[in-house]
Design an enzyme around this catalytic site. Structure first.
Site, PDB file in Angstrom:
ATOM      1  N   ASN A  23       0.811  -1.230   0.000  1.00 50.74           N
ATOM      2  CA  ASN A  23       0.000   0.000   0.000  1.00 50.74           C
ATOM      3  C   ASN A  23       0.837   1.270   0.000  1.00 50.74           C
ATOM      4  OD1 ASN A  23      -2.148  -1.658  -0.123  1.00 50.74           O
ATOM      5  ND2 ASN A  23      -2.787  -1.403   2.009  1.00 50.74           N
ATOM      6  N   ARG A  91      -8.392  -1.557  -7.915  1.00 51.74           N
ATOM      7  CA  ARG A  91      -8.823  -0.322  -7.269  1.00 51.74           C
ATOM      8  C   ARG A  91      -7.662   0.629  -7.014  1.00 51.74           C
ATOM      9  NH1 ARG A  91     -11.907   1.879  -5.239  1.00 51.74           N
ATOM     10  NH2 ARG A  91     -10.589   2.592  -3.560  1.00 51.74           N
ATOM     11  N   CYS A 115     -15.458  -3.662  -4.533  1.00 53.48           N
ATOM     12  CA  CYS A 115     -14.802  -4.979  -4.421  1.00 53.48           C
ATOM     13  C   CYS A 115     -15.549  -5.729  -3.330  1.00 53.48           C
ATOM     14  CB  CYS A 115     -13.336  -4.811  -4.077  1.00 53.48           C
ATOM     15  SG  CYS A 115     -13.085  -4.170  -2.432  1.00 53.48           S
ATOM     16  N   ASP A 306      -7.069  -3.705   8.046  1.00 50.82           N
ATOM     17  CA  ASP A 306      -6.401  -4.756   7.262  1.00 50.82           C
ATOM     18  C   ASP A 306      -5.863  -5.879   8.135  1.00 50.82           C
ATOM     19  OD1 ASP A 306      -4.958  -2.494   4.774  1.00 50.82           O
ATOM     20  OD2 ASP A 306      -6.984  -3.231   5.101  1.00 50.82           O
ATOM     21  N   ILE A 328     -14.485   0.560   9.242  1.00 50.74           N
ATOM     22  CA  ILE A 328     -13.980   1.202   8.025  1.00 50.74           C
ATOM     23  C   ILE A 328     -14.719   0.718   6.778  1.00 50.74           C
ATOM     24  CG2 ILE A 328     -11.918   1.653   6.613  1.00 50.74           C
ATOM     25  CD1 ILE A 328     -11.748   2.861   9.430  1.00 50.74           C
TER      26      ILE A 328
HETATM   27  C1  EPZ Z   1      -6.430   1.875   1.407  1.00 48.31           C
HETATM   28  O1  EPZ Z   1      -7.596   1.758   0.621  1.00 48.31           O
HETATM   29  C2  EPZ Z   1      -5.759   0.501   1.369  1.00 48.31           C
HETATM   30  N1  EPZ Z   1      -5.450   0.146  -0.022  1.00 48.31           N
HETATM   31  C3  EPZ Z   1      -6.692  -0.558   1.972  1.00 48.31           C
HETATM   32  O2  EPZ Z   1      -5.971  -1.788   2.001  1.00 48.31           O
HETATM   33  C4  EPZ Z   1      -7.022  -0.146   3.403  1.00 48.31           C
HETATM   34  O3  EPZ Z   1      -7.910  -1.080   3.971  1.00 48.31           O
HETATM   35  C5  EPZ Z   1      -7.663   1.246   3.387  1.00 48.31           C
HETATM   36  O4  EPZ Z   1      -6.767   2.188   2.774  1.00 48.31           O
HETATM   37  C6  EPZ Z   1      -7.987   1.756   4.786  1.00 48.31           C
HETATM   38  O5  EPZ Z   1      -6.805   1.776   5.542  1.00 48.31           O
HETATM   39  C7  EPZ Z   1      -4.383   0.710  -0.627  1.00 48.31           C
HETATM   40  O6  EPZ Z   1      -3.698   1.551  -0.064  1.00 48.31           O
HETATM   41  C8  EPZ Z   1      -4.085   0.237  -2.022  1.00 48.31           C
HETATM   42  P1  EPZ Z   1      -9.920   4.599   2.097  1.00 48.31           P
HETATM   43  P2  EPZ Z   1      -8.429   3.101   0.238  1.00 48.31           P
HETATM   44  O7  EPZ Z   1     -10.150   5.560   0.996  1.00 48.31           O
HETATM   45  O8  EPZ Z   1      -7.539   4.263   0.183  1.00 48.31           O
HETATM   46  C9  EPZ Z   1     -14.530   5.436   2.365  1.00 48.31           C
HETATM   47  C10 EPZ Z   1      -5.619  -4.077   1.660  1.00 48.31           C
HETATM   48  O9  EPZ Z   1      -6.155  -5.094   2.131  1.00 48.31           O
HETATM   49  N2  EPZ Z   1     -14.326   6.380   1.247  1.00 48.31           N
HETATM   50  O10 EPZ Z   1      -8.994   4.990   3.191  1.00 48.31           O
HETATM   51  O11 EPZ Z   1      -9.233   2.779  -0.981  1.00 48.31           O
HETATM   52  C11 EPZ Z   1     -14.262   3.995   1.945  1.00 48.31           C
HETATM   53  O12 EPZ Z   1     -15.407   3.430   1.332  1.00 48.31           O
HETATM   54  C12 EPZ Z   1      -6.477  -2.900   1.245  1.00 48.31           C
HETATM   55  O13 EPZ Z   1      -4.390  -3.932   1.498  1.00 48.31           O
HETATM   56  C13 EPZ Z   1     -15.384   7.197   0.849  1.00 48.31           C
HETATM   57  O14 EPZ Z   1     -16.465   7.136   1.414  1.00 48.31           O
HETATM   58  O15 EPZ Z   1      -9.410   3.220   1.485  1.00 48.31           O
HETATM   59  C14 EPZ Z   1     -13.937   3.342   3.271  1.00 48.31           C
HETATM   60  O16 EPZ Z   1     -15.145   3.028   3.925  1.00 48.31           O
HETATM   61  C15 EPZ Z   1      -7.966  -3.148   1.479  1.00 48.31           C
HETATM   62  N3  EPZ Z   1     -15.190   8.062  -0.186  1.00 48.31           N
HETATM   63  C16 EPZ Z   1     -13.208   4.457   4.045  1.00 48.31           C
HETATM   64  O17 EPZ Z   1     -13.551   5.675   3.384  1.00 48.31           O
HETATM   65  C17 EPZ Z   1     -13.991   8.168  -0.841  1.00 48.31           C
HETATM   66  O18 EPZ Z   1     -13.859   8.981  -1.771  1.00 48.31           O
HETATM   67  C18 EPZ Z   1     -11.691   4.327   4.023  1.00 48.31           C
HETATM   68  O19 EPZ Z   1     -11.328   4.139   2.678  1.00 48.31           O
HETATM   69  C19 EPZ Z   1     -12.918   7.319  -0.428  1.00 48.31           C
HETATM   70  C20 EPZ Z   1     -13.114   6.444   0.622  1.00 48.31           C
END
Ligand code: EPZ
Length: 420
Positions: A23, A91, A115, A306, A328
């Site tokens: 990540n 993603r 996903c 995670d 989350i």
């Molecule tokens: C990153 O995803 C990681 N992936 C995820 O790891 C990790 O679980 C996540 O951060 C939270 O720590 C990578 O870095 C490639 P978020 P990301 O935007 O950035 C909501 C793994 O297993 N949200 O921090 O996509 C979202 O739906 C993966 O390695 C909105 O509502 O996650 C979630 O509920 C899985 N609107 C929360 O925020 C947005 O525009 C956190 O998502 C963006 C996100």
């Protein structure tokens, strides 16, 4: 599709090298699009998601070369759009949006689908880019963005569930070449965001505050090539610590960073798992009887989502009632029905799982559904007596480098078998 055949009940013993963080490396690979000069990234893990991102950069016109754990990228001449099939499938590729828009003043990417673990919207990404002056339209499943020139802005990037990691990465990368100063409030504080900021600053960006909820970026005219070593993968490290405890073994982790895992080690200490520093290594084992815990996943520095599934795999072995709450993602309990096939007693109550640990468990066939859920199934299979088959382990290969080989070196009886 391969599966893993595990003969459980063998305590893990030995040393394991922690790979570079998935990540961190994905947004860092996207950041190489911000310069026409050569970037060299070291400690790149050999993961399918990383290879995918390499293919995406190539489809954009960059020269990409993997040599062992070193990646060289030269994005001299690039296009504002890439291979949609690839972009749609992963993603993490959404974070090419900010760099492309900032460098080329236009970008088109396919909307990343949801996903298994949730809808994964990108509204906060788009809110941040709009604040910087991007015109955004969504049509036929694509995000089309253009801008005469990005201009610095003050942006609140927090959503209803807190900060966004890749949203922070996207906006931070876009702001590096914008006119003027950008301040991101409610920024994600994850170590992977800090690692990206360090790489961008090595490229000549002017970023301060990364790792705190307020990040300031002073726009510059252009960025140059840089070299960077990726931080170790804290989620892989947590997975091995939990596997050591689950099998009642003792594992030495080389290259892990304890300061990235404070919430995890704090909770594991409560659960009866000890992690001691030994020079630059960490030694993980049980400190006595395992104890049930209550945990809620939170944005960093809280307990990471995670690691939620992996902790649950430990709690099904732990006599007593544990409560695991996922704050989350809306659908991150797909490992639950699979763990119940081993005999575990887990009840899903809304965002929480009530785990009545200590039931008699035995190996069974299970099916992986997403990256971290599959790690939980492997941990459970290593711990319980009997044979376990975890199918669809392509999910594992997305985020764990050679996990079966690393486990075998620790004494696990695990075989990768092609699914007939
Ligand atoms: C990153 O995803 C990681 N992936 C995820 O790891 C990790 O679980 C996540 O951060 C939270 O720590 C990578 O870095 C490639 P978020 P990301 O935007 O950035 C909501 C793994 O297993 N949200 O921090 O996509 C979202 O739906 C993966 O390695 C909105 O509502 O996650 C979630 O509920 C899985 N609107 C929360 O925020 C947005 O525009 C956190 O998502 C963006 C996100």
């Amino acid at each position: 599709m391969d599966s893993l055949l595990i003969k459980g009940g063998v305590p893990l013993h030995g040393e394991v090298e922690i790979s570079g963080a998935k990540n961190a490396v994905l947004p860092i690979m996207a950041a190489t699009l911000l310069t026409a000069e050569t970037c060299v990234i070291r400690r790149v893990p050999d993961l399918s998601d990383v290879k995918f991102m390499g293919q995406i950069l190539t489809s954009l016109g960059a020269e990409v070369k993997f040599e062992g754990d070193t990646l060289t990228v030269r994005a001299a001449k690039i296009k504002p759009f890439g291979d949609y099939e690839l972009i749609r499938k992963m993603r993490g590729s959404v974070c090419i949006l900010g760099p492309l828009l900032s460098r080329l003043r236009k970008a088109t990417v396919s909307l990343p689908g949801g996903c298994a673990i949730g809808a994964r919207p990108i509204g906060l990404h788009l809110k941040g880019l709009k604040a910087l002056g991007a015109k955004i339209s969504i049509e036929n499943g694509y995000v089309r963005t253009t801008t005469p020139k990005l201009a610095g802005a003050e942006i609140f990037l927090g959503g209803r569930l807190g900060p966004t990691v890749l949203g922070t990465a996207n906006v931070m990368m876009a702001a590096t070449l914008a006119d003027g100063v950008t301040v991101i409030h409610s920024a994600a504080c994850e170590p992977e965001v800090v690692d990206l900021a360090n790489f961008l600053n090595a490229m000549g960006a002017k970023i301060s505050g990364a790792g705190s909820p307020t990040i300031t970026i002073i726009g510059v005219d252009q960025l140059h090539g840089a070299e960077h070593e990726v931080i170790p993968d804290r989620i892989e490290a947590a997975t091995f610590v939990i596997a050591a405890a689950a099998t009642n073994g003792e594992v030495t982790l080389r290259g892990a960073r304890a300061d990235h895992l404070l919430a995890v080690f704090d909770k594991l200490r409560e659960a009866g798992v000890k992690v001691e520093r030994n020079g630059t290594s960490l030694i993980a084992r049980r400190s006595g009887r395992l104890k049930p815990v209550d945990v809620t996943t939170l944005p960093y520095p809280g307990f990471p989502t995670d690691v939620q599934a992996q902790l649950m795999a430990l709690m099904i072995l732990t006599p007593g009632t544990s409560i695991i709450t996922e704050r989350i993602f809306e659908n991150r309990f797909m490992h639950v029905p699979e763990l119940c096939r081993l005999g575990a007693d887990i009840a899903i109550e809304g965002p929480s799982c009530i785990v009545k640990g200590g039931q008699p468990l035995s190996g069974a066939p299970m099916m992986a559904s997403d990256l971290r859920a599959s790690a939980a199934l492997v941990i459970a299979g290593l711990a319980v007596k009997g044979t376990t088959q975890v199918s669809r382990i392509y999910h594992l290969d997305r985020g764990y480098e050679k996990l079966d080989e690393k486990l075998k070196k620790l004494g696990a009886r695990v075989e990768r078998v092609p699914e007939t």
